[in-house]
Structure formats: structure tokens, C-alpha cells
Design a protein around this motif. Structure first.
Motif, PDB file in Angstrom:
ATOM      1  N   THR A  72      -1.632  -0.845  -4.226  1.00 48.42           N
ATOM      2  CA  THR A  72      -2.556   0.145  -4.346  1.00 48.42           C
ATOM      3  C   THR A  72      -2.437   1.177  -3.634  1.00 48.42           C
ATOM      4  O   THR A  72      -1.175   1.321  -2.903  1.00 48.42           O
ATOM      5  CB  THR A  72      -4.073  -0.695  -3.798  1.00 48.42           C
ATOM      6  OG1 THR A  72      -5.106   0.239  -4.250  1.00 48.42           O
ATOM      7  CG2 THR A  72      -3.808  -0.647  -2.246  1.00 48.42           C
ATOM      8  N   ASP A  73      -2.955   2.390  -3.920  1.00 50.57           N
ATOM      9  CA  ASP A  73      -2.818   3.471  -3.103  1.00 50.57           C
ATOM     10  C   ASP A  73      -3.976   3.544  -2.254  1.00 50.57           C
ATOM     11  O   ASP A  73      -5.006   3.321  -2.615  1.00 50.57           O
ATOM     12  CB  ASP A  73      -3.109   4.798  -4.351  1.00 50.57           C
ATOM     13  CG  ASP A  73      -2.082   5.403  -5.083  1.00 50.57           C
ATOM     14  OD1 ASP A  73      -0.835   5.198  -4.451  1.00 50.57           O
ATOM     15  OD2 ASP A  73      -2.273   5.433  -6.421  1.00 50.57           O
ATOM     16  N   ALA A  74      -3.666   3.621  -0.854  1.00 56.37           N
ATOM     17  CA  ALA A  74      -4.604   3.581   0.069  1.00 56.37           C
ATOM     18  C   ALA A  74      -5.132   5.168   0.397  1.00 56.37           C
ATOM     19  O   ALA A  74      -4.506   5.793   0.460  1.00 56.37           O
ATOM     20  CB  ALA A  74      -4.080   3.222   1.322  1.00 56.37           C
ATOM     21  N   THR A  78       2.062   4.898  -5.777  1.00 54.04           N
ATOM     22  CA  THR A  78       1.936   3.322  -6.522  1.00 54.04           C
ATOM     23  C   THR A  78       2.455   3.499  -7.674  1.00 54.04           C
ATOM     24  O   THR A  78       3.456   2.769  -7.908  1.00 54.04           O
ATOM     25  CB  THR A  78       0.701   2.706  -6.126  1.00 54.04           C
ATOM     26  OG1 THR A  78       0.116   2.950  -4.890  1.00 54.04           O
ATOM     27  CG2 THR A  78       0.474   1.513  -6.678  1.00 54.04           C
ATOM     28  N   HIS A  86      -9.024   4.517   4.207  1.00 59.23           N
ATOM     29  CA  HIS A  86      -7.921   3.736   4.511  1.00 59.23           C
ATOM     30  C   HIS A  86      -6.664   4.591   4.765  1.00 59.23           C
ATOM     31  O   HIS A  86      -5.634   5.023   3.975  1.00 59.23           O
ATOM     32  CB  HIS A  86      -7.651   2.981   3.275  1.00 59.23           C
ATOM     33  CG  HIS A  86      -8.874   2.161   2.785  1.00 59.23           C
ATOM     34  ND1 HIS A  86      -9.256   1.098   3.577  1.00 59.23           N
ATOM     35  CD2 HIS A  86      -9.717   2.346   1.881  1.00 59.23           C
ATOM     36  CE1 HIS A  86     -10.164   0.694   3.011  1.00 59.23           C
ATOM     37  NE2 HIS A  86     -10.489   1.343   2.101  1.00 59.23           N
ATOM     38  N   LEU A 117      -3.011   5.489   5.662  1.00 55.65           N
ATOM     39  CA  LEU A 117      -1.773   4.872   5.363  1.00 55.65           C
ATOM     40  C   LEU A 117      -0.657   5.294   6.706  1.00 55.65           C
ATOM     41  O   LEU A 117      -0.275   6.159   6.705  1.00 55.65           O
ATOM     42  CB  LEU A 117      -0.980   4.808   4.083  1.00 55.65           C
ATOM     43  CG  LEU A 117       0.183   4.294   3.930  1.00 55.65           C
ATOM     44  CD1 LEU A 117      -0.202   2.717   3.694  1.00 55.65           C
ATOM     45  CD2 LEU A 117       1.027   4.771   2.871  1.00 55.65           C
ATOM     46  N   ASN A 137       0.905  -1.219   0.021  1.00 59.34           N
ATOM     47  CA  ASN A 137      -0.078   0.146  -0.118  1.00 59.34           C
ATOM     48  C   ASN A 137       0.769   1.323  -0.196  1.00 59.34           C
ATOM     49  O   ASN A 137       1.799   1.238   0.705  1.00 59.34           O
ATOM     50  CB  ASN A 137      -0.628   0.072   1.412  1.00 59.34           C
ATOM     51  CG  ASN A 137      -1.955  -1.216   1.117  1.00 59.34           C
ATOM     52  OD1 ASN A 137      -2.277  -1.704   0.068  1.00 59.34           O
ATOM     53  ND2 ASN A 137      -2.302  -1.440   2.560  1.00 59.34           N
ATOM     54  N   ASN A 191       1.087  -0.907   5.731  1.00 57.99           N
ATOM     55  CA  ASN A 191       1.438  -0.813   4.156  1.00 57.99           C
ATOM     56  C   ASN A 191       1.866  -1.909   3.338  1.00 57.99           C
ATOM     57  O   ASN A 191       2.253  -1.912   2.208  1.00 57.99           O
ATOM     58  CB  ASN A 191       2.532   0.535   3.986  1.00 57.99           C
ATOM     59  CG  ASN A 191       3.525   0.146   4.553  1.00 57.99           C
ATOM     60  OD1 ASN A 191       3.842  -0.828   5.447  1.00 57.99           O
ATOM     61  ND2 ASN A 191       4.771   0.679   4.183  1.00 57.99           N
TER      62      ASN A 191
END
Length: 139
Positions: free
Chosen positions: A68-70, A14, A76, A78, A9, A83
Motif C-alpha cells: 500500500t501507499d502509506a 507502491t 500514516h 512512513l 508500505n 514500512n
């Protein structure tokens, strides 16, 4: 037997990270899906729509680096320690249930195992030791 992979994450980086990994490790992306490509796109802030929902880079021998981009806007946040996930690619729906039910026992289910918007069988949880897991099966 299931295949175990790493799922990373990031906080909006990302694509940059995976382009870097690709430049070092080689290979072509199996998947590069943006949040704008998902059914949830209309719920997102405009600045989040172009971020990466899912990306995967094969590393050989069945290993895949995924990420993924949290999105904090999706609940979500980070922080170091959350992560990454251990991602399990189950061979069958039955194996997915066995692994999900067994590993999540005493933990916290975040996404119940079931049909995901992209068509796979998918679920997420933190086990009783705080390790984050994803279980996935493509039917």
C-alpha cells in the motif's frame, strides 16, 4: 493453519515497486485497488486518490506479496521500520479472533478486528515487541 505473508508500505511508490517486483518475479496482480476506489476517496487530497490502497502479487505456494501507499494525509507517516507488516490470512473468523486477540495482547490495537469496507474481516495492531500485524479473513 493460517497463511503468513509480507505487507509492504511505500511513500507513494507502491505501483512502481510492484511493477518492478512483477517484472522480476512474474505473475499477475490479484488486486490493484486505488484510494479513489474506496469509500474514503472524497476525504483524500486529489494527489492521493490515484495512489495504491491495496495491491497483491501471488508468489506461488500460497504466498502473496502485498502493499500500500502509506498516506501521511491519512495519518500514516512512513519511516524505515514501519514500512512492513506481517499479514495473517486466517482460515475462519474464529481463528482470526484467536490470532488477533493472542498476538495483540499487551500491544496497541490500531484497527479493531471487524468488517472492513471491502467486505473482509480485518484488524491491525502492533504487538508488545513493536512488530506490526494485520489479521484478515475473507468470508
Amino acid at each position: 493453519m493460517a497463511i503468513f505473508n509480507s505487507y509492504l508500505n511505500f511513500n507513494g511508490t507502491t505501483e512502481e515497486a510492484f511493477r518492478f517486483y512483477q517484472s522480476v518475479l512474474g505473475g499477475e496482480f490479484l488486486t490493484l485497488e486505488r484510494f479513489s476506489d474506496t469509500p474514503e476517496a472524497d476525504r483524500l487530497r486529489p494527489e492521493d486518490r490515484d495512489k495504491i490502497m491495496h495491491i497483491s502479487l501471488p508468489l506461488g505456494n500460497g504466498n502473496i506479496l502485498m502493499g500500500t501507499d502509506a498516506l501521511e494525509s491519512m495519518g500514516h507517516p512512513l519511516t524505515v521500520g514501519n514500512n512492513f507488516y506481517l499479514s495473517v490470512q486466517a482460515e475462519s473468523k474464529e481463528e482470526a479472533h484467536r490470532l488477533f486477540d493472542g498476538l495483540s495482547a499487551g500491544g496497541i490495537v490500531k484497527v479493531p478486528l471487524g468488517r472492513a469496507s471491502w467486505g473482509a474481516y480485518f484488524g491491525m495492531f502492533d504487538d508488545k515487541f513493536g512488530i506490526q500485524w494485520m489479521v484478515h479473513h475473507d468470508e
